[in-house]
Design a protein around this motif. Structure first.
Motif, PDB file in Angstrom:
ATOM      1  N   GLN A  51      -2.247  12.155  -2.361  1.00 16.62           N
ATOM      2  CA  GLN A  51      -3.370  12.871  -2.981  1.00 16.62           C
ATOM      3  C   GLN A  51      -2.951  13.511  -4.303  1.00 16.62           C
ATOM      4  OE1 GLN A  51      -4.230  15.232   0.604  1.00 16.62           O
ATOM      5  NE2 GLN A  51      -6.340  14.483   0.498  1.00 16.62           N
ATOM      6  N   ASP A  52      -1.773  14.097  -4.329  1.00 16.12           N
ATOM      7  CA  ASP A  52      -1.294  14.717  -5.571  1.00 16.12           C
ATOM      8  C   ASP A  52      -1.158  13.688  -6.677  1.00 16.12           C
ATOM      9  OD1 ASP A  52      -1.159  17.138  -4.262  1.00 16.12           O
ATOM     10  OD2 ASP A  52       0.967  16.896  -3.728  1.00 16.12           O
ATOM     11  N   VAL A  53      -0.630  12.524  -6.328  1.00 14.42           N
ATOM     12  CA  VAL A  53      -0.430  11.468  -7.326  1.00 14.42           C
ATOM     13  C   VAL A  53      -1.766  11.007  -7.891  1.00 14.42           C
ATOM     14  CG1 VAL A  53       0.394   9.116  -7.687  1.00 14.42           C
ATOM     15  CG2 VAL A  53       1.757  10.718  -6.323  1.00 14.42           C
ATOM     16  N   LEU A  54      -2.723  10.720  -7.007  1.00 11.44           N
ATOM     17  CA  LEU A  54      -4.014  10.190  -7.457  1.00 11.44           C
ATOM     18  C   LEU A  54      -4.863  11.268  -8.126  1.00 11.44           C
ATOM     19  CD1 LEU A  54      -4.884   7.810  -4.491  1.00 11.44           C
ATOM     20  CD2 LEU A  54      -3.748   7.295  -6.659  1.00 11.44           C
ATOM     21  N   ARG A  55      -4.726  12.505  -7.666  1.00  9.61           N
ATOM     22  CA  ARG A  55      -5.448  13.595  -8.324  1.00  9.61           C
ATOM     23  C   ARG A  55      -4.980  13.750  -9.769  1.00  9.61           C
ATOM     24  NH1 ARG A  55      -4.330  17.171  -4.923  1.00  9.61           N
ATOM     25  NH2 ARG A  55      -6.214  16.990  -3.632  1.00  9.61           N
ATOM     26  N   HIS A  97       0.830  -1.215   0.000  1.00 10.90           N
ATOM     27  CA  HIS A  97       0.000   0.000   0.000  1.00 10.90           C
ATOM     28  C   HIS A  97       0.861   1.261   0.000  1.00 10.90           C
ATOM     29  CE1 HIS A  97      -3.594  -2.423   0.675  1.00 10.90           C
ATOM     30  NE2 HIS A  97      -2.906  -3.098   1.576  1.00 10.90           N
ATOM     31  N   ALA A  98       2.060   1.158  -0.543  1.00  7.21           N
ATOM     32  CA  ALA A  98       3.008   2.278  -0.504  1.00  7.21           C
ATOM     33  C   ALA A  98       2.436   3.533  -1.152  1.00  7.21           C
ATOM     34  CB  ALA A  98       4.310   1.872  -1.196  1.00  7.21           C
ATOM     35  N   GLU A  99       1.660   3.374  -2.217  1.00  5.29           N
ATOM     36  CA  GLU A  99       1.156   4.548  -2.942  1.00  5.29           C
ATOM     37  C   GLU A  99       0.248   5.404  -2.052  1.00  5.29           C
ATOM     38  OE1 GLU A  99      -0.435   5.251  -7.411  1.00  5.29           O
ATOM     39  OE2 GLU A  99      -1.710   3.951  -6.187  1.00  5.29           O
TER      40      GLU A  99
END
Length: 267
Positions: free
Chosen positions: A65-69, A56-58
């Motif tokens: 949040q920035d990555v998934l956004r 679950h590193a991500e």
């Protein structure tokens, strides 16, 4: 658990304050059997924590949040290009926002289990230190004896090398320097450079024994140069013909005290 597991990069330490700082211990061969089960239990608990963290590193890193956004924005852009409604595309950020609290809770529980198992191991470890020392010392003694034996062999080999360098020095003096020293045979000697000095580095510090010393000594012999040819000059003061080294002859000619002559005139 691998030997370096305790030093693995931790993605969540700053983000969720879940870091398992467990204790590295010697290999099992140096631990009493009474500790083996505790080591296994601690390692199993830590591996469960580390594996969950990795899986679950991500979502555990600080910029999740920035990555998934950014992924959601890319998905919305692609939907428009494909003629679809972007609001019908599932949001990875929304899904992660729902999952993340449970993931953090689980990670902290796994962290606590690993730390509890580690504390149990440390408590037992302290009681067994005399027994651990008794298991370790024979190997330390054996390694020390091997070290002393090999060092003695290395010292003897170095002196044999130094003796062989006497041969190189003798032949260099005869063939390059034009000298005729007597050869004195010896079976052991300290290695020396072509000039008879201790091998040193650029700061005049003795180099390490072994390959570094051999390299410096070899380089010293490569730099040996024999005397250059003699140059004939005639003195302007008394007409005498002299055969001098090139630098000496140049100095006299340059001062006006002599002039160059060819070898036939010198003869």
């Amino acid at each position: 658990m691998s030997e370096n597991s305790f030093n693995r990069p931790d993605y969540n330490r700053d983000a969720v304050n879940a870091y398992a700082d467990v204790t590295g211990v010697p290999p099992k061969q140096y631990l009493p059997k009474a500790l083996h089960k505790l080591v296994d239990a601690r390692d199993k608990a830590y591996d469960a924590f580390a594996d969950f963290d990795s899986d679950h590193a991500e979502l555990l890193q600080g910029n999740w949040q920035d990555v998934l956004r950014a992924q959601d924005e890319a998905a919305g852009r692609a939907a428009i290009q494909d003629g679809q409604d972007p609001l019908n595309v599932p949001s990875v950020l929304e899904e992660a926002t729902l999952k993340r609290p449970r993931i953090i809770g689980a990670l902290r529980a796994l962290r606590d289990a690993a730390m509890t198992a580690d504390r149990a191991l440390v408590t037992a470890l302290r009681r067994e230190l005399p027994a651990i020392a008794a298991l370790i010392e024979p190997d330390v003694t054996a390694a020390a004896e091997e070290y002393i034996r090999i060092q003695r062999e290395a010292d003897a080999a170095r002196e044999r090398y130094g003796a062989k360098l006497r041969l190189r020095s003798w032949v260099t003096e005869w063939s390059v320097l034009g000298l005729r020293p007597d050869f004195v045979d010896t079976q052991a000697a300290a290695p020396r450079t072509a000039s008879g000095a201790v091998a040193v580095d650029m700061d005049r510090r003795p180099v390490d024994r072994g390959a570094a010393e051999v390299r410096v000594i070899d380089e010293s012999y490569d730099a040996v140069r024999g005397p250059g040819p003699k140059v004939a000059v005639r003195s302007k003061t008394n007409g005498n013909v002299l055969e001098l080294d090139a630098d000496q002859a140049a100095a006299l000619v340059g001062s006006g005290a002599a002039e160059y002559i060819d070898q036939e005139e010198a003869a």
